[in-house]
Scaffold this motif. Structure first.
Motif, mmCIF file in Angstrom:
data_model
loop_
_atom_site.group_PDB
_atom_site.id
_atom_site.type_symbol
_atom_site.label_atom_id
_atom_site.label_comp_id
_atom_site.label_asym_id
_atom_site.label_seq_id
_atom_site.Cartn_x
_atom_site.Cartn_y
_atom_site.Cartn_z
ATOM 1 N N PHE A 136 57.073 43.913 54.342
ATOM 2 C CA PHE A 136 57.295 44.958 55.532
ATOM 3 C C PHE A 136 57.079 44.358 57.049
ATOM 4 O O PHE A 136 57.599 44.592 57.918
ATOM 5 C CB PHE A 136 55.835 45.650 55.422
ATOM 6 C CG PHE A 136 55.165 46.681 56.315
ATOM 7 C CD1 PHE A 136 55.882 47.608 56.835
ATOM 8 C CD2 PHE A 136 54.110 46.039 57.129
ATOM 9 C CE1 PHE A 136 55.463 48.569 57.678
ATOM 10 C CE2 PHE A 136 53.788 46.909 58.265
ATOM 11 C CZ PHE A 136 54.505 48.273 58.519
ATOM 12 N N HIS A 137 56.002 43.195 57.108
ATOM 13 C CA HIS A 137 55.713 42.652 58.524
ATOM 14 C C HIS A 137 57.010 41.889 58.990
ATOM 15 O O HIS A 137 57.580 41.885 60.077
ATOM 16 C CB HIS A 137 54.779 41.683 58.294
ATOM 17 C CG HIS A 137 53.472 42.217 58.360
ATOM 18 N ND1 HIS A 137 53.143 43.427 59.341
ATOM 19 C CD2 HIS A 137 52.493 42.323 57.358
ATOM 20 C CE1 HIS A 137 51.766 43.766 58.834
ATOM 21 N NE2 HIS A 137 51.236 43.333 57.811
ATOM 22 N N PHE A 138 57.871 41.185 57.983
ATOM 23 C CA PHE A 138 58.931 40.641 58.248
ATOM 24 C C PHE A 138 59.946 41.411 58.821
ATOM 25 O O PHE A 138 60.744 41.104 59.757
ATOM 26 C CB PHE A 138 59.569 39.782 56.970
ATOM 27 C CG PHE A 138 60.948 39.390 56.985
ATOM 28 C CD1 PHE A 138 61.391 38.269 57.863
ATOM 29 C CD2 PHE A 138 62.259 39.979 56.357
ATOM 30 C CE1 PHE A 138 62.642 37.796 57.737
ATOM 31 C CE2 PHE A 138 63.466 39.512 56.357
ATOM 32 C CZ PHE A 138 63.906 38.663 57.157
ATOM 33 N N LEU A 139 60.365 42.568 58.113
ATOM 34 C CA LEU A 139 61.382 43.537 58.575
ATOM 35 C C LEU A 139 61.018 44.101 59.796
ATOM 36 O O LEU A 139 61.977 44.385 60.687
ATOM 37 C CB LEU A 139 61.597 44.511 57.566
ATOM 38 C CG LEU A 139 62.364 44.098 56.174
ATOM 39 C CD1 LEU A 139 62.225 45.376 55.089
ATOM 40 C CD2 LEU A 139 63.710 43.672 56.491
ATOM 41 N N ARG A 140 59.711 44.399 60.095
ATOM 42 C CA ARG A 140 59.493 45.050 61.454
ATOM 43 C C ARG A 140 59.679 44.162 62.359
ATOM 44 O O ARG A 140 60.254 44.399 63.534
ATOM 45 C CB ARG A 140 57.822 45.522 61.442
ATOM 46 C CG ARG A 140 57.618 46.690 60.722
ATOM 47 C CD ARG A 140 56.292 47.318 60.967
ATOM 48 N NE ARG A 140 56.322 47.720 62.503
ATOM 49 C CZ ARG A 140 55.253 47.767 63.027
ATOM 50 N NH1 ARG A 140 54.001 47.356 62.827
ATOM 51 N NH2 ARG A 140 55.218 47.979 64.443
#
Length: 253
Positions: A136-140
Motif C-alpha cells: 500500500f505505502h509503496f504504491l502510494r
C-alpha cells in the motif's frame, strides 16, 4: 493439263489446312487460359494461406514471454522517469528477453513505452501476501511521483492474487487475496464486473478447494489487458524494438 481443276482430294486437303490452324490456335489459347487460371488460383490459395497463417500465428506469437508474477503498469511515455521514481540503481539497457530473465533474480525490468504505458516487472516488487501495508505505502509513494500506477500480482501455485489502481497517491481500487481478503478498497470497476471477478469483503476466507480464487488468477491478465497492457501479449515487433532497462530497485522495500 493447262487449265485443269485440282482433284477433289487436293481441294479437301487445302481446306483442312486453315481449319487445322484454327483448331491449333484455339487449343493453344485454351491451354494458355487454363494455365493462367491455375496460376492465379495457386497464388490466391497461397495468399489466403498466408493471411490465415498470420491470423493463426498472432495469438501464438504474441505470447512471447512467460506471464510474470508481479508487475506495474505506469501511464508514462518515459522509461527514464519511471527508473528515477523507483530509484533503480546500476540500470543497464537490455532486450525484453534479457530483462524478464533478470527480473526473476531480485531485479526489475522497466520496459520501453507500450501504447502509452511503461511496464515494470520483477519479483522484488512488494507482495501483499507478505505485507499488504508495505505494498500500500509503496504504491502510494511512487504514484505521487508518477501519477497513474496499476499493480498486478499472482501466485498460480497457491492462487494468491492482487490488483490495484493508484493515482497521484489516492487508491482508486485495490483487491488482494492470500488465503483471506487482505485488501479491498474502492468500488469494483466495469472491467472487473464484466470479467466476473470474485471480490469478497475484507477479512473473508474462501474455503480450501474453492474455485473462486483460481478463477480470479485465470482472469487477472485479461483484467490487465482491459485496464492497460498484458505483459505476455506484447507484440513481437514491439519487443524487438527499443531496449528496456534492468537493475536493482532499493525503493521497492
Amino acid at each position: 493439263m493447262e487449265g485443269a481443276n485440282p482433284s477433289p482430294e487436293l481441294t479437301g486437303l487445302l481446306l483442312l489446312i486453315p481449319l487445322g490452324m484454327s483448331i491449333g490456335v484455339g487449343g493453344l489459347m485454351t491451354l494458355f487460359i487454363v494455365r493462367t487460371v491455375q496460376e492465379r488460383l495457386k497464388f490466391s490459395r497461397r495468399a489466403s494461406a498466408a493471411r490465415l497463417g498470420n491470423r493463426l500465428s498472432r495469438p501464438i506469437r504474441a505470447l512471447l514471454f512467460e506471464r510474470p508474477g508481479r508487475w506495474l503498469a505506469v501511464r508514462s511515455s518515459s522509461s527514464k522517469t519511471v527508473q528515477t521514481a523507483l530509484g533503480l540503481s546500476d540500470g543497464l539497457p537490455c532486450s525484453w528477453d534479457e530483462g524478464l530473465a533478470e527480473a526473476r533474480d531480485e531485479k526489475l525490468f522497466i520496459s520501453p513505452p507500450v501504447d502509452g504505458w511503461v511496464l515494470v516487472v520483477g519479483s522484488s516488487l512488494p507482495d501483499p501476501a507478505d505485507d499488504p501495508d508495505e505494498c500500500f505505502h509503496f504504491l502510494r509513494r511512487i504514484s505521487v511521483e508518477l501519477g497513474h500506477v496499476q499493480y498486478f500480482g499472482v501466485n498460480r501455485v497457491v492462487n494468491h492474487h492482487a490488483w490495484a489502481i493508484v493515482d497521484s497517491g489516492d487508491v482508486f481500487r485495490a483487491y488482494a487475496w492470500a488465503d483471506e481478503v487482505l485488501w479491498n478498497q474502492g468500488v469494483m470497476t466495469a472491467a472487473e464486473r464484466e470479467l466476473k471477478m470474485v471480490c469478497s469483503a475484507y477479512g473473508a476466507v474462501s474455503p480450501r478447494g474453492s474455485e473462486d480464487p483460481a478463477r480470479n488468477c485465470e482472469k487477472l491478465t485479461r483484467l490487465a489487458a482491459e485496464w492497460s497492457v498484458d505483459p505476455a501479449m506484447v507484440a513481437e515487433e514491439v519487443a524487438e524494438g527499443e531496449s528496456g532497462i534492468v537493475g536493482h530497485a532499493p525503493r521497492c522495500r
